[in-house]
Design an enzyme around this catalytic site. Structure first.
Site, short mmCIF file in Angstrom:
data_model
loop_
_atom_site.label_atom_id
_atom_site.label_comp_id
_atom_site.label_asym_id
_atom_site.label_seq_id
_atom_site.Cartn_x
_atom_site.Cartn_y
_atom_site.Cartn_z
N GLU A 92 0.84 -1.19 0.00
CA GLU A 92 0.00 0.00 0.00
C GLU A 92 0.88 1.24 0.00
O GLU A 92 0.41 2.34 0.21
CB GLU A 92 -0.95 0.00 1.18
CG GLU A 92 -0.28 0.01 2.54
CD GLU A 92 -1.30 0.17 3.65
OE1 GLU A 92 -2.31 -0.55 3.64
OE2 GLU A 92 -1.08 1.03 4.50
N CYS A 107 -3.45 -4.58 3.97
CA CYS A 107 -2.37 -5.44 4.48
C CYS A 107 -2.37 -6.84 3.91
O CYS A 107 -1.56 -7.68 4.34
CB CYS A 107 -2.43 -5.48 6.00
SG CYS A 107 -2.06 -3.90 6.76
N THR A 146 3.06 1.86 15.18
CA THR A 146 3.26 0.53 14.60
C THR A 146 3.57 0.50 13.11
O THR A 146 4.17 -0.46 12.64
CB THR A 146 1.99 -0.32 14.82
OG1 THR A 146 0.86 0.40 14.30
CG2 THR A 146 1.77 -0.62 16.30
N ARG A 154 -12.13 1.56 16.95
CA ARG A 154 -12.42 0.19 17.41
C ARG A 154 -13.15 -0.65 16.36
O ARG A 154 -13.19 -1.87 16.46
CB ARG A 154 -13.21 0.21 18.72
CG ARG A 154 -12.30 0.36 19.94
CD ARG A 154 -13.07 0.09 21.21
NE ARG A 154 -14.16 1.02 21.37
CZ ARG A 154 -14.01 2.24 21.88
NH1 ARG A 154 -12.84 2.65 22.28
NH2 ARG A 154 -15.04 3.05 21.99
N THR A 166 -12.03 -1.28 13.64
CA THR A 166 -11.00 -2.09 13.00
C THR A 166 -10.80 -3.43 13.73
O THR A 166 -10.12 -4.31 13.22
CB THR A 166 -9.64 -1.36 12.98
OG1 THR A 166 -9.25 -1.08 14.33
CG2 THR A 166 -9.72 -0.06 12.22
N HIS A 209 -1.95 -12.11 10.61
CA HIS A 209 -1.59 -10.71 10.39
C HIS A 209 -1.39 -10.05 11.75
O HIS A 209 -2.16 -10.26 12.68
CB HIS A 209 -2.67 -9.99 9.59
CG HIS A 209 -2.41 -8.52 9.49
ND1 HIS A 209 -1.23 -8.02 8.98
CD2 HIS A 209 -3.15 -7.44 9.85
CE1 HIS A 209 -1.27 -6.69 9.04
NE2 HIS A 209 -2.41 -6.32 9.56
N LYS A 268 -1.27 -7.45 20.56
CA LYS A 268 -2.44 -8.11 21.17
C LYS A 268 -3.34 -8.83 20.16
O LYS A 268 -3.83 -9.92 20.45
CB LYS A 268 -3.29 -7.05 21.89
CG LYS A 268 -2.81 -6.73 23.28
CD LYS A 268 -3.80 -5.77 23.96
CE LYS A 268 -3.21 -5.23 25.25
NZ LYS A 268 -3.90 -4.02 25.69
N ASN A 294 4.27 -3.25 12.44
CA ASN A 294 3.33 -3.79 11.45
C ASN A 294 3.84 -3.45 10.06
O ASN A 294 3.81 -2.28 9.67
CB ASN A 294 1.94 -3.20 11.68
CG ASN A 294 0.93 -3.66 10.65
OD1 ASN A 294 1.21 -4.52 9.82
ND2 ASN A 294 -0.26 -3.07 10.68
N SER A 322 -7.43 -4.67 5.39
CA SER A 322 -8.61 -3.85 5.64
C SER A 322 -9.37 -3.63 4.35
O SER A 322 -8.79 -3.59 3.27
CB SER A 322 -8.20 -2.51 6.23
OG SER A 322 -7.72 -2.69 7.53
#
Lengths: 392, 360
Positions: free
Chosen positions: B93, B125, B166, B213, B215, B248, B253, B280, B310
């Site tokens: 991307e 991603c 990240t 959130r 996501t 991924h 977390k 990431n 995404s």
């Protein structure tokens, strides 16, 4: 008593609260309203008051009366409209619905509280919620209700020197009561230790001092005593007194910003109209938008002297077995704060208590409850006194 | 998410000709920006950190140069000549050009012939694994002997945004070829997509936007779970049948949580969980986790990889390691070799490297 001219809540329905990604305003409204109609044994509303704060901004949807009416199949049958009074929309809509019955313009009226907040990012949402303040003099300079509540709490702490930790009880009570509420957003208890360690959101307000915004909908079906079918008597709860009161909109215009005068006026008048007094209350569903709101609401209704309400949080008074239980199903803090719908959630929860159907959170022999919703920092307050009727 | 499109006639992919990973190669730039350095600038050093540090591309690096590095490593392990490639596909991307393929630059630099497929993929991603599925199809159908699929990014995070902690640089390249000579066989893949607007970057925008959130549950967790559960169900495997798994990894977390909910242990995901140390790497994130696993896996071991992009979708793969890996993986630097090659930078150097300082 016959109560023939009185207003009764005879049906209730609600959705869960939280970040409900799959559900929009129409889905939430449909679920809550159909559940309430079913609970009212199929009574069909002739009017629908939709309480909502952010539909036009957060969902780009105004005209919720037409939207919901269409969705539930009442187009052409019910007069429907939106009631907006910021975070107090729910309490105000309930009063208008009751007035419609008292005026004789309808026999059965539905009140629907519905709010959708999760579809936009938090920076946009914060700006929309700040619309309850004075746009020219408050929100324009970046203030929102939470930052104002933080300033007020700072002042309150300064004037009434007491340990900051003493406030832990407010969110702890709310969270403890939400555990048994299957619809609540946060069904877990929190410890004093967690409260004291929580990150600051708007100093001195920390993470647990601020009610989480939630999607959710809830509906009530109201009717007049003379129209009440005998089969609904056992679950009918009487709307004994209601009052809406206003204060100065901008905080800086108030002579005594640490006293919620609108909350005081509206609770006095509601109790007066019900012919009851503070001592008669078995519980109080207050508007715990922040811990500051909890403190000042209790002082406004006279449950504690000025500067003393913080003591109630830790002396057991506000617990389910205390002298004045609050947030009996979790309150805004743990049930979830659905803004304009919150006042309707409070009335539903009071109805559950007065029906004796509050499950593990049931207050024994609950007969009189008061609910109060506040807009912003109590620039407007809507208060209702609900009672369990005693039939002849 | 309400799934109304879960067509049962669309089972897992198994190519006509068995395919596998003939060669693979990772690349991680040497610079590291500690998350605490971002917190120092933006939050007074307070708040929890999603990772320890992230890899940052240097001034002379971009998706093309890093893809070339990774591709050369893949060619070394494949022990084939670049002239045997039939496709060079780069998933990213952060392609240096909006219009002009990275694929042709990489192809020419590594010596691939002119008569190939070359081009770029974009799927947030999961652009790299999307290219991998396409390469499986190319090889599996017999249209070509080898296809090169790369997932590589120099991901963008708006200064001050949660993503800045990240969004990292790095990735991996995979040469897909016949299973007989592969280091690992790709037994099957399964893809699951929906129109879920959790994260995006509009044309001409410098930085992506995201739905906070949103996501999480309806996006990352819903898609990875759906893809993984389906490939497990269709293949008859359970989590315990795998030696290793990689998901991924946008932060520490999320992959830990999704692994646990799918029944994988912390030990199964440990070697592929690189996000705490490199961040990431977006299109490279799952693929570089897989390369770290292939660096240590033994013949006969089974690996599950599920990517997430995404917008949204997941590609899930079942991979079985074969004997040649024991010899050929030593032909190039390992993923951990790259991670160990570390030069810490401060926030000021970071914004200079990333071109965040606007000079008129």
């Amino acid at each position: 008593m016959s109560f023939s001219d009185d207003v009764f809540i005879v049906g209730i329905g609600q959705t869960p609260l939280g970040e409900l990604w799959d559900l929009g305003l129409r889905d939430l409204g449909l679920q809550a309203l159909l559940t309430a109609v079913e609970d009212a044994q199929g009574l069909v509303p002739q009017a629908l008051y939709v309480a909502n704060m952010l539909g036009a901004s957060a969902s780009r949807q105004a005209n919720l009366g037409a939207l919901i009416c269409d969705q539930v199949g009442l187009a052409g049958q019910a007069e429907a409209l939106t009631v907006e009074a910021a975070e107090a929309s729910g309490g105000v809509a309930l009063q208008l619905a009751a007035n419609a019955i008292r005026a004789g313009s309808a026999d059965v009226v539905a009140v629907l509280g519905v709010e959708k907040v999760a579809d936009i990012v938090s920076s946009e949402l914060d700006a929309f919620v700040a619309q309850s303040l004075d746009a020219d003099f408050e929100s324009e300079i970046g203030m929102n209700a939470n930052s104002q509540a933080a300033l007020l709490l700072q002042r309150y702490l300064h004037e009434n020197a007491f340990p900051r930790e003493a406030l832990a009880g407010f969110p702890m009570i709310a969270h403890a009561n939400a555990v048994a509420n299957p619809h609540a957003m946060f069904r877990r208890a929190i410890s004093a230790e967690a409260y004291n360690k929580a990150a600051l959101v708007e100093p001195p307000l920390n993470f647990y001092d601020v009610a989480p915004l939630a999607d959710g909908a809830t509906a009530l079906i109201l009717t007049r005593g003379s129209c009440l079918p005998s089969t609904l008597r056992a679950q009918a709860v009487r709307l004994a007194g209601s009052a809406v009161a206003n204060s100065r909109l901008a905080l800086h215009d108030r002579l005594d910003p640490l006293f919620f005068d609108a909350a005081a006026l509206s609770s006095q008048r509601a109790l007066e109209r019900a012919g009851l007094s503070l001592e008669d209350l078995d519980f109080f569903e207050y508007s715990d938008i922040t811990t500051l709101h909890a403190l000042l609401s209790l002082e406004a209704i006279g449950a504690a002297p000025r500067g003393q309400s913080w003591k109630l949080a830790s002396d057991g008074s506000l617990a389910l077995d205390g002298s004045l239980p609050v947030a009996t199903m979790g309150g805004n803090k743990a049930r979830g704060f659905a803004l304009g719908a919150s006042g309707v959630f409070q009335a539903l929860e009071a109805t559950l208590q007065l029906r004796g159907k509050a499950g593990a959170n049931q207050i024994p022999n609950a007969r009189v409850g008061m609910v109060q919703s506040l807009a912003g920092n109590a620039s407007l307050a809507a208060t209702h006194v609900l009672t369990k009727p005693v039939w002849n | 998410m309400t799934d109304t499109h879960n067509h049962d006639h669309n089972p897992i992919h198994k190519p006509l000709k068995p395919v596998g990973i003939t060669g693979y190669g990772a690349y991680v730039p040497r610079y590291r920006l500690p998350a605490k350095e971002v917190a120092r600038i933006w939050s007074g050093g307070e708040g929890s950190l999603p990772i320890i540090e992230k890899a940052v591309a240097g001034l002379d690096e971009d998706v093309v140069t890093m893809s070339i590095e990774a591709a050369r490593n893949a060619l070394k392990r494949a022990e084939i000549d670049a002239s045997q490639l039939r496709a060079v596909w780069v998933g990213s991307e952060s392609h240096p050009y909006a219009v002009k393929p990275s694929g042709t630059i990489v192809a020419e630099a590594i010596g691939a012939p002119r008569s190939i497929q070359a081009g770029d993929w974009e799927f947030a991603c999961k652009a790299g694994t999307e290219a991998m599925v396409a390469a499986m199809a190319l090889v599996g159908s017999g249209m070509g002997e080898y296809g090169l699929a790369i997932g590589m990014d120099t991901a963008q995070g708006k200064p001050g945004d949660a993503l800045e902690y990240t969004a990292a640089s790095g990735g991996a390249a995979y040469i897909i070829g016949p299973a007989e000579t592969a280091l690992a066989e790709i037994v099957a893949s399964y893809s699951y997509v929906s129109d879920t607007p959790d994260f995006w970057r509009r044309a001409h925008a410098f930085y992506p936007e995201h739905g906070q959130r949103f996501t999480g549950e309806p996006a990352y967790f819903a898609h990875i779970t759906a893809a993984t559960e389906r490939i497990l169900a269709e293949s008859g495997y359970q989590a315990k049948d795998f030696n290793w798994a990689v998901f991924h990894q946008p932060n520490t977390k999320f992959p830990q949580r999704v692994a646990k909910s799918l029944g994988f242990t912390p030990e199964q995901i440990a070697p592929g969980l690189l996000v705490p140390h490199i961040g990431n790497t977006y299109s490279g994130s799952a693929l570089i986790g897989l390369s770290a696993i292939l660096d240590i896996a033994q013949p006969g071991e089974r690996v599950l990889m599920t990517s997430y992009g995404s917008g949204a979708g997941s590609d899930s793969f079942i991979i079985e390691v074969r004997e040649p890996i024991l010899q050929r993986r030593h032909n190039a630097l390992s993923t951990q070799d790259y991670i160990a090659r570390r030069t810490e930078i401060d926030y000021a150097t970071y914004v200079r490297f990333r071109g965040e300082i606007v000079i008129e």
